[in-house]
Design an enzyme around this catalytic site. Structure first.
Site, mmCIF file in Angstrom:
data_model
loop_
_atom_site.group_PDB
_atom_site.id
_atom_site.type_symbol
_atom_site.label_atom_id
_atom_site.label_comp_id
_atom_site.label_asym_id
_atom_site.label_seq_id
_atom_site.Cartn_x
_atom_site.Cartn_y
_atom_site.Cartn_z
ATOM 1 N N ASP A 175 0.831 -1.203 0.000
ATOM 2 C CA ASP A 175 0.000 0.000 0.000
ATOM 3 C C ASP A 175 0.867 1.256 0.000
ATOM 4 O O ASP A 175 1.833 1.361 0.753
ATOM 5 C CB ASP A 175 -0.900 0.043 1.243
ATOM 6 C CG ASP A 175 -1.896 -1.105 1.284
ATOM 7 O OD1 ASP A 175 -2.180 -1.675 0.210
ATOM 8 O OD2 ASP A 175 -2.372 -1.433 2.383
ATOM 9 N N ARG A 185 -11.793 -0.365 -7.108
ATOM 10 C CA ARG A 185 -11.615 0.190 -5.762
ATOM 11 C C ARG A 185 -11.326 1.686 -5.814
ATOM 12 O O ARG A 185 -10.247 2.152 -5.421
ATOM 13 C CB ARG A 185 -10.506 -0.541 -4.998
ATOM 14 C CG ARG A 185 -10.764 -2.018 -4.848
ATOM 15 C CD ARG A 185 -9.759 -2.688 -3.926
ATOM 16 N NE ARG A 185 -10.014 -4.117 -3.824
ATOM 17 C CZ ARG A 185 -9.338 -4.957 -3.043
ATOM 18 N NH1 ARG A 185 -8.355 -4.490 -2.301
ATOM 19 N NH2 ARG A 185 -9.641 -6.234 -3.022
ATOM 20 N N ASP A 191 -5.427 2.689 1.652
ATOM 21 C CA ASP A 191 -6.237 1.684 2.331
ATOM 22 C C ASP A 191 -6.488 2.018 3.792
ATOM 23 O O ASP A 191 -5.608 2.555 4.486
ATOM 24 C CB ASP A 191 -5.540 0.326 2.262
ATOM 25 C CG ASP A 191 -5.780 -0.386 0.938
ATOM 26 O OD1 ASP A 191 -6.313 0.254 0.011
ATOM 27 O OD2 ASP A 191 -5.412 -1.569 0.835
ATOM 28 N N ASP A 219 -0.477 -3.398 -4.546
ATOM 29 C CA ASP A 219 -1.768 -3.546 -3.898
ATOM 30 C C ASP A 219 -2.486 -2.205 -3.966
ATOM 31 O O ASP A 219 -2.511 -1.565 -5.019
ATOM 32 C CB ASP A 219 -1.604 -4.044 -2.470
ATOM 33 C CG ASP A 219 -2.894 -4.654 -1.925
ATOM 34 O OD1 ASP A 219 -3.886 -4.755 -2.669
ATOM 35 O OD2 ASP A 219 -2.918 -5.022 -0.734
#
Length: 522
Positions: free
Chosen positions: A161, A243, A194, A190
């Protein structure tokens, strides 16, 4: 890859003590450069987010120095602003022992509070190293670039992340940052942004997220519903597979964002999440809102959005897009005030304000960029650390000569091939590119005001067709500034004031790929 994807400590001995304790290059700052503006959105709630305001200001040029600054405080909650210059990498980021929790190869903000990290000078880049916020509160991250953070391959950092938050995190404001990858999960990346395990009251504003398989999530699983009260505003999501973000439970507010090239899905509200979606501009994207990849639905309230060339898939099984004519399925009350630009001007205002090194400009709510007043005073000059030897001069911003004028500009063209983007030629990355829809076509760089250009640099991505003929044209007048045959590289011509310059590819052996179209005044 897919498509192919922040006051000063007063002039007392305390400042000198901080510098001596942490052993970093605590340097005089030429101007007030710490965090600018006031936290917006949900980060303004729950007591507000002020970061290191009221504390010492120091400067760091390595990740280890950032850790030293955090660990050299009187306590884990003593306010501090860390101004970052240069490039932070895993190689210059070591674990630091003491009254702090740090780790090698990752910027660790763990079990701490009241911290600002802000990029200053010629910029701050966190390259292949992520920022990890855990059991922390009142954090500001502003004016930095975080890129190429991997969860597999080498080096790995922060679970892949760019910025990751988890475990009882409260009040984080991330502002004017650029977060980017260069691929998806199969390439080792990734999420860009997040939040997991009870993370609340977070705002992401005036930022760019691009070239990633995953933009970010709220909640690690369908059962992780302790997160929420998240605001996303005036950001640009570009070349993201999915996302943007993924929401599992909680409340999120998205307004005045520009979503461009969402390849598979966008705002994925699921597991009981509530999303308020106001005056955003969705462009050249697919399934930009809905519940995807789960049977546990979320809800949304939609107001004033523009859907420009958005495609919607059919509802089937776990795939439930909100379109083609999105309507509200819930009502979301917002506790803070906010200013909405008309959706029609969102792409332009976001282009002028979002991302690192854009002058921390914001919108005035009337489609006009402004620069907010600094929230801090100029820092004092602390005594250098005894371990630093000869005092290190304060870094200065290099002169503007040689600046790539395309960065922060706009782009358009005559056509674009599947999976390519006009914006790819002005994003500063050679891992993305534009191709015409065929062997010939035009791509342009444009500005809001007349700009003097005398040199264009064309950088081509590998795998494309060879250019056999080209010309550079002043779009304002139609005048040909330069032309030639064969593969163009550095093209010079008489200094010309214009608002838009075109690279026209008039001949090629196949479909060419232009990674960057750089422009310079001299």
């Amino acid at each position: 890859m897919r498509r192919p994807l922040a006051l000063r400590l007063l002039a007392t001995g305390a400042t000198m003590a901080v510098a001596a304790t942490i052993g970093v290059n605590a340097l005089a700052v030429p101007e007030a450069q710490a965090a600018t503006g006031t936290a917006t959105g949900f980060a303004s709630q729950n007591g507000g987010t002020t970061g290191g305001a009221g504390g010492a200001t120091v400067r760091a040029t390595t990740g280890t120095q950032i850790h030293e600054a955090l660990c050299g405080r009187a306590s884990a909650s003593t306010p501090i602003t860390i101004e970052v210059v240069g490039t932070i990498t895993p190689a210059n980021t070591a674990k630091v022992s003491g009254s702090c929790n740090t780790a090698a190869g990752v910027i660790e903000l763990k079990q701490i509070s009241n911290v600002t990290i802000v990029g200053v000078g010629s910029g701050a880049v966190f390259n292949e190293i992520g920022i990890h916020i855990r059991e922390a509160r009142n954090i500001i991250i502003q004016n930095v670039t975080v890129k190429n953070v991997k969860k597999s391959g080498s080096p790995t950092s922060n679970g892949g992340d760019a910025i990751g938050m988890e475990t009882d995190v409260r009040n984080v404001w991330v502002d004017h940052v650029t977060l980017e990858a260069s691929g998806g999960e199969s390439e080792g990346f990734d999420g860009l942004f997040d939040m997991k395990d009870n993370t609340q009251y977070v705002t992401l504003s005036y930022s760019i997220l691009r070239n990633s398989g995953r933009g970010g999530l709220v909640g690690s699983s369908e059962s992780d519903r302790s997160n929420g009260f998240i605001t996303y505003h005036n950001n640009k999501y570009e070349n993201i597979d999915s996302r943007a973000p993924l929401l599992r439970g909680g409340v999120a507010h998205m307004y005045n964002n520009h979503y461009y090239s969402l390849n598979e899905s966008g705002i994925n509200s699921r597991a009981g999440a509530k999303a308020r979606v106001d005056n955003n501009y969705f462009e050249d994207s697919k399934d930009v809102l809905g519940t995807f990849y789960t049977s546990e639905a979320g809800t949304w309230q939609v107001n004033g959005n523009i859907f420009d060339n958005v495609t919607w898939s059919s509802r089937s099984g776990d795939n439930n897009p909100a379109g083609p004519n999105p309507v509200s399925t819930t009502t979301v009350s917002i506790p803070y005030s906010f200013r909405l630009d008309a959706a029609s001007c969102v792409p332009d205002i976001v282009r002028q304000t979002a991302g690192a090194n854009t002058g921390l400009r914001v919108s005035n709510g009337s489609c006009t960029p402004t620069t907010p007043s600094p929230t801090t005073s100029p820092t004092t000059t602390p005594t250098p650390s005894p371990t630093s030897g000869t005092p290190t001069p304060t870094p200065t911003t290099p002169p503007a000569t040689g600046t790539n004028l395309s960065l922060g500009a706009g782009a358009d063209g005559s056509s674009k091939g599947s999976g390519t983007s006009y914006g790819a030629v002005i994003d500063g990355s050679t891992s993305t590119y534009w191709s015409p829809n065929g062997s010939t076509g035009r791509v342009s760089v444009k500005w809001d005001a007349a700009t003097t250009v005398s040199r264009v640099v064309v950088k081509q991505a590998s795998g494309g067709g060879s250019i056999t003929a080209w010309r550079v044209v002043n779009n304002d007048t139609g005048a040909v500034l330069a032309s030639g045959s064969g593969s163009p590289s550095t093209i010079t011509f008489g200094a010309t004031s214009l608002t838009k310059v075109n690279l026209e590819i008039t001949g090629a052996s196949g479909t060419p790929r232009i990674a960057e179209l750089e422009t310079y005044a001299g």
